[in-house]
Design a protein around this motif. Structure first.
Motif, PDB file in Angstrom:
ATOM      1  N   LYS A 178       5.858 -23.003  -2.645  1.00 15.43           N
ATOM      2  CA  LYS A 178       5.372 -21.982  -1.709  1.00 15.43           C
ATOM      3  C   LYS A 178       3.961 -21.543  -2.064  1.00 15.43           C
ATOM      4  CE  LYS A 178       9.804 -19.941  -0.292  1.00 15.43           C
ATOM      5  NZ  LYS A 178      10.646 -18.720  -0.272  1.00 15.43           N
ATOM      6  N   LEU A 179       3.704 -21.378  -3.367  1.00 19.64           N
ATOM      7  CA  LEU A 179       2.361 -20.985  -3.798  1.00 19.64           C
ATOM      8  C   LEU A 179       1.357 -22.088  -3.485  1.00 19.64           C
ATOM      9  CD1 LEU A 179       0.246 -19.300  -5.250  1.00 19.64           C
ATOM     10  CD2 LEU A 179       1.110 -20.200  -7.423  1.00 19.64           C
ATOM     11  N   LEU A 180       1.716 -23.319  -3.784  1.00 18.16           N
ATOM     12  CA  LEU A 180       0.800 -24.434  -3.525  1.00 18.16           C
ATOM     13  C   LEU A 180       0.477 -24.547  -2.041  1.00 18.16           C
ATOM     14  CD1 LEU A 180       2.285 -27.105  -5.957  1.00 18.16           C
ATOM     15  CD2 LEU A 180       0.149 -25.832  -6.234  1.00 18.16           C
ATOM     16  N   ASP A 181       1.458 -24.294  -1.196  1.00 13.74           N
ATOM     17  CA  ASP A 181       1.227 -24.319   0.249  1.00 13.74           C
ATOM     18  C   ASP A 181       0.238 -23.227   0.664  1.00 13.74           C
ATOM     19  OD1 ASP A 181       1.916 -25.079   3.067  1.00 13.74           O
ATOM     20  OD2 ASP A 181       2.714 -23.040   3.102  1.00 13.74           O
ATOM     21  N   ASP A 200     -11.878 -21.222 -11.765  1.00 16.39           N
ATOM     22  CA  ASP A 200     -12.641 -19.979 -11.660  1.00 16.39           C
ATOM     23  C   ASP A 200     -11.755 -18.747 -11.487  1.00 16.39           C
ATOM     24  OD1 ASP A 200     -11.941 -20.678  -9.093  1.00 16.39           O
ATOM     25  OD2 ASP A 200     -14.001 -20.855  -8.349  1.00 16.39           O
ATOM     26  N   PHE A 201     -10.423 -18.936 -11.471  1.00 20.03           N
ATOM     27  CA  PHE A 201      -9.500 -17.807 -11.609  1.00 20.03           C
ATOM     28  C   PHE A 201      -8.154 -18.315 -12.097  1.00 20.03           C
ATOM     29  CE2 PHE A 201      -8.622 -19.142  -7.281  1.00 20.03           C
ATOM     30  CZ  PHE A 201      -7.371 -18.665  -6.910  1.00 20.03           C
ATOM     31  N   VAL A 202      -7.294 -17.368 -12.477  1.00 23.63           N
ATOM     32  CA  VAL A 202      -5.998 -17.717 -13.061  1.00 23.63           C
ATOM     33  C   VAL A 202      -4.902 -17.023 -12.262  1.00 23.63           C
ATOM     34  CG1 VAL A 202      -4.582 -17.737 -15.155  1.00 23.63           C
ATOM     35  CG2 VAL A 202      -7.074 -17.843 -15.350  1.00 23.63           C
ATOM     36  N   ILE A 203      -3.838 -17.771 -11.958  1.00 28.96           N
ATOM     37  CA  ILE A 203      -2.675 -17.213 -11.273  1.00 28.96           C
ATOM     38  C   ILE A 203      -1.485 -17.246 -12.236  1.00 28.96           C
ATOM     39  CG2 ILE A 203      -1.047 -17.428  -9.361  1.00 28.96           C
ATOM     40  CD1 ILE A 203      -3.231 -18.881  -7.786  1.00 28.96           C
ATOM     41  N   GLY A 204      -0.894 -16.103 -12.481  1.00 26.00           N
ATOM     42  CA  GLY A 204       0.363 -16.040 -13.221  1.00 26.00           C
ATOM     43  C   GLY A 204       1.501 -15.967 -12.229  1.00 26.00           C
ATOM     44  N   LEU A 205       2.379 -16.973 -12.230  1.00 24.90           N
ATOM     45  CA  LEU A 205       3.513 -17.037 -11.314  1.00 24.90           C
ATOM     46  C   LEU A 205       4.794 -17.018 -12.131  1.00 24.90           C
ATOM     47  CD1 LEU A 205       4.882 -17.547  -8.518  1.00 24.90           C
ATOM     48  CD2 LEU A 205       4.561 -20.002  -8.959  1.00 24.90           C
ATOM     49  N   GLY A 206       5.599 -15.972 -12.003  1.00 27.75           N
ATOM     50  CA  GLY A 206       6.845 -15.890 -12.759  1.00 27.75           C
ATOM     51  C   GLY A 206       7.101 -14.493 -13.255  1.00 27.75           C
ATOM     52  N   GLY A 207       7.720 -14.411 -14.437  1.00 31.53           N
ATOM     53  CA  GLY A 207       8.013 -13.133 -15.043  1.00 31.53           C
ATOM     54  C   GLY A 207       6.852 -12.623 -15.866  1.00 31.53           C
ATOM     55  N   GLY A 208       7.141 -11.584 -16.645  1.00 33.82           N
ATOM     56  CA  GLY A 208       6.097 -10.961 -17.444  1.00 33.82           C
ATOM     57  C   GLY A 208       5.446 -11.901 -18.426  1.00 33.82           C
ATOM     58  N   SER A 209       6.207 -12.848 -18.972  1.00 36.04           N
ATOM     59  CA  SER A 209       5.632 -13.751 -19.970  1.00 36.04           C
ATOM     60  C   SER A 209       4.550 -14.626 -19.355  1.00 36.04           C
ATOM     61  CB  SER A 209       6.726 -14.611 -20.605  1.00 36.04           C
ATOM     62  OG  SER A 209       7.444 -15.334 -19.631  1.00 36.04           O
ATOM     63  N   SER A 238      -2.070  -8.685  -6.688  1.00 38.92           N
ATOM     64  CA  SER A 238      -0.690  -8.942  -7.102  1.00 38.92           C
ATOM     65  C   SER A 238       0.207  -9.036  -5.875  1.00 38.92           C
ATOM     66  CB  SER A 238      -0.175  -7.835  -8.029  1.00 38.92           C
ATOM     67  OG  SER A 238      -0.821  -7.877  -9.287  1.00 38.92           O
ATOM     68  N   VAL A 239       1.161  -9.949  -5.971  1.00 45.09           N
ATOM     69  CA  VAL A 239       2.167 -10.103  -4.927  1.00 45.09           C
ATOM     70  C   VAL A 239       3.521  -9.745  -5.522  1.00 45.09           C
ATOM     71  CG1 VAL A 239       3.312 -11.689  -3.331  1.00 45.09           C
ATOM     72  CG2 VAL A 239       0.853 -11.933  -3.794  1.00 45.09           C
ATOM     73  N   VAL A 240       4.184  -8.761  -4.910  1.00 45.57           N
ATOM     74  CA  VAL A 240       5.529  -8.360  -5.337  1.00 45.57           C
ATOM     75  C   VAL A 240       6.453  -8.604  -4.145  1.00 45.57           C
ATOM     76  CG1 VAL A 240       6.956  -6.541  -6.333  1.00 45.57           C
ATOM     77  CG2 VAL A 240       4.493  -6.585  -6.804  1.00 45.57           C
ATOM     78  N   ASP A 241       7.106  -9.750  -4.173  1.00 44.24           N
ATOM     79  CA  ASP A 241       7.940 -10.198  -3.066  1.00 44.24           C
ATOM     80  C   ASP A 241       9.390 -10.268  -3.541  1.00 44.24           C
ATOM     81  OD1 ASP A 241       9.301 -11.564  -1.075  1.00 44.24           O
ATOM     82  OD2 ASP A 241       7.689 -13.011  -0.707  1.00 44.24           O
ATOM     83  N   ALA A 249      -1.581 -12.083  -9.904  1.00 37.63           N
ATOM     84  CA  ALA A 249      -0.219 -12.015 -10.435  1.00 37.63           C
ATOM     85  C   ALA A 249       0.791 -12.118  -9.295  1.00 37.63           C
ATOM     86  CB  ALA A 249      -0.006 -10.711 -11.199  1.00 37.63           C
ATOM     87  N   ILE A 250       1.739 -13.038  -9.446  1.00 35.87           N
ATOM     88  CA  ILE A 250       2.818 -13.188  -8.465  1.00 35.87           C
ATOM     89  C   ILE A 250       4.119 -13.117  -9.249  1.00 35.87           C
ATOM     90  CG2 ILE A 250       3.852 -14.632  -6.674  1.00 35.87           C
ATOM     91  CD1 ILE A 250       1.068 -15.996  -6.415  1.00 35.87           C
ATOM     92  N   THR A 251       4.799 -11.978  -9.163  1.00 34.26           N
ATOM     93  CA  THR A 251       5.950 -11.758 -10.015  1.00 34.26           C
ATOM     94  C   THR A 251       7.246 -12.204  -9.345  1.00 34.26           C
ATOM     95  OG1 THR A 251       7.150 -10.119 -11.319  1.00 34.26           O
ATOM     96  CG2 THR A 251       6.177  -9.347  -9.268  1.00 34.26           C
ATOM     97  N   THR A 252       8.078 -12.885 -10.125  1.00 32.28           N
ATOM     98  CA  THR A 252       9.384 -13.333  -9.640  1.00 32.28           C
ATOM     99  C   THR A 252      10.516 -12.599 -10.349  1.00 32.28           C
ATOM    100  OG1 THR A 252       9.504 -15.131 -11.265  1.00 32.28           O
ATOM    101  CG2 THR A 252       8.472 -15.628  -9.138  1.00 32.28           C
ATOM    102  N   THR A 253      10.172 -11.593 -11.139  1.00 31.77           N
ATOM    103  CA  THR A 253      11.163 -10.772 -11.832  1.00 31.77           C
ATOM    104  C   THR A 253      10.760  -9.308 -11.707  1.00 31.77           C
ATOM    105  OG1 THR A 253      10.045 -10.767 -13.992  1.00 31.77           O
ATOM    106  CG2 THR A 253      11.546 -12.609 -13.535  1.00 31.77           C
TER     107      THR A 253
END
Length: 389
Positions: free
Chosen positions: A49-52, A89-98, A177-180, A139-143
């Motif tokens: 979904k993120l890649l899309d 040129d930017f960083v995406i964190g996808l997942g939990g806090g870690s 940040s995305v909180v879905d 930041a895209i949090t899944t938890t």
């Protein structure tokens, strides 16, 4: 009535919000995507979904998928090297806090020289100023656990010295940040509980913290209320989308508590546990020590009204004394089936308590300074020993 307030993160909150990412002005044209070494992000289609979304936004990406539940410095340095090599040129964190925490740390080291521990204050860190601004962070949090999508903090372990230390400053806030809550529906019951209690303790620690003030109080009490209302339902019926959304909001509010107030020594003590025993989930460790920790606070008589406020927010509306919060806390742990967690199940031994108490103060001693009551080395040992099973 005197304070400074700064939370610069744009937050997209709500069911389906990941699908709107491509409509946002992203902070670059090539992203390093940081995810865990587990398979859930790929298995449940969140990465696709993120890649899309990135394709629709004409953004290229590189994947780094090694992050552990208790993230380590080696992966920060490796991820930063990959970001540099690929001119991200930017960083995406996808997942939990870690994953999001590591993304923040990678963003720092992608633009700066030396070792990540050069910039860490506490323990063996050198505490140097960060010369160059980090890469922007999404930041895209899944938890629903750490609230890292709404704060600047990242917690990383230096494995060779068993130091688990937090770091962050105004430039490590995510820019977006995305909180879905849709991305949280597949979190297993036990992890939902661990993460939910982490968010709860970010809020309770922030409420009793010496640095608490009117805005952090608003965020903290609402987060506590939402967790008291909906965490057990999210644990016991993970398909309840309303309960998931309530806990997700509590988590984001808890991140705002972290941005305005902060943690107390409860987190220092748990970081020592999981620094030496990285297989211990952070939230589980917090649950293990929480009854003894808050009993100590309650018996100190230093913040009786605030303990009563938290008890009422957690659902014990007839609370009249500080120990009512401990009662409400234990009741919620029972409802979430986490009241019998054992340190011994994670290889922790009773004779480690002095070492763990020492580590807590040496690695993150600053959190002891904002406790509502002084907690000595001996008191730490007492709390840990009382928590041992």
């Amino acid at each position: 009535m005197f304070f400074n307030y700064y939370i610069p993160t744009k937050i997209l909150f709500g069911k389906g919000q990941l699908s709107n990412l491509h409509k946002e002005k992203l902070p670059g044209k090539k992203a390093l995507i940081v995810i865990s070494s587990g398979n859930s992000i790929k298995k449940y289609g969140y990465l696709d979904k993120l890649l899309d979304q990135l394709t629709k936004a004409n953004v290229a990406s590189v994947l780094y998928d090694k992050i552990l539940p208790n993230p380590i410095k080696e992966h920060v340095m490796e991820g930063a090297a990959i970001a540099k090599e690929n001119a991200c040129d930017f960083v995406i964190g996808l997942g939990g806090g870690s994953s999001i925490d590591t993304a923040k740390a990678i963003a720092v080291m992608a633009t700066n020289e030396g070792d990540y521990w050069d910039y860490i204050s506490g323990g063996t860190g050198k505490g140097l100023p960060v010369p160059f601004a980090p890469l922007p962070i999404v930041a895209i949090t899944t938890t629903a656990g750490t609230g890292t999508e709404a704060d600047p903090w990242t917690v990383i372990t230096k494995s060779d010295t068993n130091e688990k230390i937090g770091f962050g400053y105004e430039k490590t806030f995510p820019v977006l940040s995305v909180v879905d809550p849709e991305l949280m529906m597949t979190v297993p019951a036990h992890l939902t509980a661990y993460q939910g209690f982490d968010a709860l303790f970010h809020s309770t620690e922030g409420y009793i913290n010496k640095t608490a003030y009117v805005l952090s109080d608003l965020y903290a009490l609402k987060a506590i209320e939402l967790i008291g209302k909906s965490l057990a339902e999210a644990v016991n019926n993970g398909g309840n989308s309303e309960a998931r959304a309530h806990v997700a909001l509590a988590n984001t509010l808890a991140g705002m508590v972290e941005s305005t107030s902060g943690c107390t020594s409860e987190h220092s003590l748990e970081h020592a546990l999981s620094a030496y025993h990285p297989e211990l989930p952070h939230g589980a460790g917090l649950i293990m020590i929480s009854k003894a920790y808050y009993t100590y606070i309650a018996n100190s008589g230093t913040c009786d009204e605030r303990m009563i406020d938290m008890a009422k927010a957690l659902g014990k509306t007839d609370a009249t004394c500080p120990m009512d919060f401990v009662t409400a806390l234990v009741d919620l742990q029972k409802a979430c089936h986490v009241d019998e967690l054992k340190m011994s199940d994670y290889g922790i031994t009773y004779d480690e308590m002095d070492k763990l108490a020492t580590n807590a103060r040496e690695a993150m001693g600053g959190l002891f300074e904002v406790d509502p009551v002084p907690i000595s080395h001996e008191a730490c040992i007492t709390i840990l020993e009382a928590s041992y099973k």
